[in-house]
Design an enzyme around this catalytic site. Structure first.
Site, PDB file in Angstrom:
ATOM      1  N   THR A   1       1.443 -37.647   5.734  1.00 27.49           N
ATOM      2  CA  THR A   1       1.006 -37.836   4.350  1.00 27.49           C
ATOM      3  C   THR A   1       1.991 -37.212   3.372  1.00 27.49           C
ATOM      4  O   THR A   1       2.759 -36.307   3.748  1.00 27.49           O
ATOM      5  CB  THR A   1      -0.375 -37.171   4.157  1.00 27.49           C
ATOM      6  OG1 THR A   1      -0.890 -37.522   2.863  1.00 27.49           O
ATOM      7  CG2 THR A   1      -0.306 -35.660   4.222  1.00 27.49           C
TER       8      THR A   1
ATOM      9  N   THR B   1      -8.996 -37.647   6.727  1.00 27.85           N
ATOM     10  CA  THR B   1      -8.349 -38.011   5.477  1.00 27.85           C
ATOM     11  C   THR B   1      -9.220 -37.490   4.334  1.00 27.85           C
ATOM     12  O   THR B   1     -10.394 -37.220   4.526  1.00 27.85           O
ATOM     13  CB  THR B   1      -8.173 -39.540   5.388  1.00 27.85           C
ATOM     14  OG1 THR B   1      -7.522 -39.873   4.160  1.00 27.85           O
ATOM     15  CG2 THR B   1      -9.490 -40.262   5.442  1.00 27.85           C
TER      16      THR B   1
ATOM     17  N   GLY C   1      -1.679 -29.394   2.876  1.00 27.66           N
ATOM     18  CA  GLY C   1      -3.046 -29.851   3.139  1.00 27.66           C
ATOM     19  C   GLY C   1      -3.425 -29.709   4.598  1.00 27.66           C
ATOM     20  O   GLY C   1      -2.820 -28.948   5.351  1.00 27.66           O
ATOM     21  N   ASP C   2      -4.429 -30.454   4.980  1.00 24.01           N
ATOM     22  CA  ASP C   2      -4.926 -30.394   6.359  1.00 24.01           C
ATOM     23  C   ASP C   2      -4.041 -31.173   7.334  1.00 24.01           C
ATOM     24  O   ASP C   2      -4.001 -30.864   8.528  1.00 24.01           O
ATOM     25  CB  ASP C   2      -6.348 -30.981   6.432  1.00 24.01           C
ATOM     26  CG  ASP C   2      -6.402 -32.419   5.905  1.00 24.01           C
ATOM     27  OD1 ASP C   2      -5.703 -32.714   4.913  1.00 24.01           O
ATOM     28  OD2 ASP C   2      -7.133 -33.241   6.491  1.00 24.01           O
TER      29      ASP C   2
HETATM   30  C1  SD4 Z   1      -4.269 -33.756   2.023  1.00 20.92           C
HETATM   31  N1  SD4 Z   1      -5.726 -34.977   3.493  1.00 20.92           N
HETATM   32  O1  SD4 Z   1      -3.112 -33.434   1.757  1.00 20.92           O
HETATM   33  C2  SD4 Z   1      -4.489 -35.032   2.783  1.00 20.92           C
HETATM   34  C3  SD4 Z   1      -4.261 -36.175   1.870  1.00 20.92           C
HETATM   35  C4  SD4 Z   1      -5.272 -37.170   1.707  1.00 20.92           C
HETATM   36  O2  SD4 Z   1      -6.606 -37.936  -0.014  1.00 20.92           O
HETATM   37  O3  SD4 Z   1      -5.862 -37.648   2.654  1.00 20.92           O
HETATM   38  N2  SD4 Z   1      -5.498 -37.482   0.438  1.00 20.92           N
HETATM   39  O4  SD4 Z   1      -5.236 -33.077   1.670  1.00 20.92           O
END
Ligand code: SD4
Length: 330
Positions: free
Chosen positions: A207, A240, A219-220
Site C-alpha cells: 500500500t 484493509t 500503517g498496518d
Molecule cells: C493503512 N490499511 O495504511 C492501510 C491503507 C488502507 O484505507 O487500507 N487504506 O492504514
C-alpha cells in the site's frame, strides 16, 4: 471454541450495536490452489498470481507476482507507483510478505522511490537475518540489491495533493481513497492470501497507506500480524482500511488465531471486527476496516465494519467478486 455463553454474549452485543447477522461459514466450497485479494482490483492481481499457482509454483512467488500488478498501475492511487503522497508530498510505501510453512516473513515500511516494495520485502525475508527494514535503511538495501530509483509521484497524484493542501484537512473517512480521488475504482491496500498446490499458505500486502498521512506514519500493512498473517497449520488473513485500528488489535493474527480455535474464516473476521467496534463504538462509526481470511481447507470469508468492502477470488472453480458482510448500518 464458540460455546453457548460466548454465543449469547456476542448475539446480545451485536444486536445492541445493530450488527447484521452473519451466516458464518456460509457453505463456501473448499478448493485449492486458490488466491483471494482485497477489493475488486484484486481480480487482475489474482490472475497474475494464478499463472504461478496453476503451474505448480510456490505461494510466495505467486502473491509477489500478483500484488506487483497494482503496485505498477499508476491509475491506482492507493498502492505503489502513483499512490497519493503524505502531507509533505512524499510517496511512502509499506509492504510485507509471509510464508506460512515456516513463518518466514519480510517487510518494508516508509520506503520511497521504489516501484515494487513487495519485492524488496521478499528479499528482506529471503536474504537477511531481519524481518523489517524501514525508511532510508530499506531504500539503501533496495538500491544495493539492484532496484532502481523512480519518482513515484505522478502528475495526477501531485495535482490531487496540491488541491488537498488548499485546506489541508486530514479527515480520513470510510473507504477513504474514494473521498480524495472521487474514483469508484480506486480502493485501498491490496492484501492477497493464497494456497498453492502443495497446500502451503502465504500472503502479501502492499500500500501507499493513508493519503496525506504525517510523514513517517506507518500503517498496518507492513506489520506482520496486523496487516497480514499466514500460518500453514491454520490459514491466513489480511486487512484493509484504517491501519491504526488493525494495529491496536493485532488484527490479522487475531483472525488466524480465531480460525485456529475452530471459527470459520468469516466468523473469525467478524469477531475481529466486533472487537474493534466494542472497544470504541463511536470511533468505529467513522472508519472502515475489512478483514479477509482463508483457512487451510481453502474456505474463505470476509467481514468489515461498514458496507463497501469487497474481495476477489480465483480458483479452479470460480473467478468472482464477493461483497463482504458488514457490522454497522452506517
Ligand atoms: C493503512 N490499511 O495504511 C492501510 C491503507 C488502507 O484505507 O487500507 N487504506 O492504514
Amino acid at each position: 471454541m464458540l460455546d453457548r455463553r460466548n454465543f449469547i454474549r456476542i448475539s446480545s452485543f451485536t444486536s445492541l450495536l445493530g450488527i447484521t447477522k452473519a451466516t458464518a461459514g456460509a457453505g463456501i466450497p473448499a478448493t485449492k490452489p486458490i488466491v483471494i485479494s482485497t477489493w475488486d482490483f484484486g481480480k487482475a492481481a489474482n490472475a497474475e498470481a494464478w499463472k504461478i499457482l496453476n503451474a505448480g509454483g510456490k505461494v510466495v512467488d505467486a502473491v509477489e507476482a500478483g500484488v506487483k500488478i497494482p503496485e505498477a498501475d499508476e491509475s491506482n492511487q492507493s498502492v505503489g507507483y502513483g499512490g497519493l503522497p503524505d502531507r509533505d508530498g512524499r510517496v511512502t510505501l509499506d509492504a510485507c510478505i509471509m510464508d506460512g510453512a515456516n513463518l518466514a516473513c519480510g517487510s518494508v515500511a516508509c520506503l520511497e522511490h521504489i516501484v515494487h516494495p513487495i519485492s524488496v520485502a521478499k528479499l528482506v525475508m529471503q536474504t537477511t537475518p531481519h524481518v523489517m527494514l524501514v525508511g532510508d535503511g530499506a531504500l539503501q538495501f533496495a538500491l544495493a540489491n539492484g532496484f532502481t530509483k523512480t519518482n513515484l509521484l505522478t502528475p495526477k497524484s501531485e495535482k490531487d495533493w496540491k488541491e488537498w493542501l488548499k485546506k489541508a484537512e486530514y479527515k480520513p473517512v470510510i473507504n477513504i481513497e474514494k473521498q480524495f480521488t472521487g474514483d469508484k475504482n480506486n480502493h485501498d491496500t491490496i492484501g492477497m492470501i493464497a494456497i498453492d498446490a502443495t497446500g502451503n499458505i502465504g500472503g502479501a500486502c502492499t500500500t501507499s497507506g493513508l493519503a496525506y498521512k504525517m510523514h513517517g506514519r506507518v500503517g498496518d500493512s507492513p506489520i506482520i500480524g496486523a496487516g497480514l498473517y499466514a500460518d500453514s497449520e491454520v490459514g491466513a488473513a489480511t486487512s484493509t482500511g484504517m491501519g491504526e485500528e488493525v494495529i491496536r488489535t493485532c488484527g490479522s493474527h487475531t483472525v488466524v488465531e480465531l480460525m485456529r480455535q475452530g471459527y470459520s474464516p468469516e466468523q473469525a473476521c467478524k469477531k475481529a471486527v466486533e472487537r474493534i467496534i466494542k472497544r470504541n463504538p463511536e470511533r468505529a462509526k467513522t472508519l472502515q476496516v475489512g478483514f479477509l481470511a482463508l483457512n487451510k481447507k481453502g474456505e474463505f470469508g470476509a467481514y468489515a465494519i461498514h458496507k463497501g468492502f469487497n474481495y476477489a477470488v480465483k480458483s479452479n472453480k470460480e473467478e468472482k467478486i464477493y461483497e463482504s458482510k458488514y457490522a454497522l448500518n452506517s
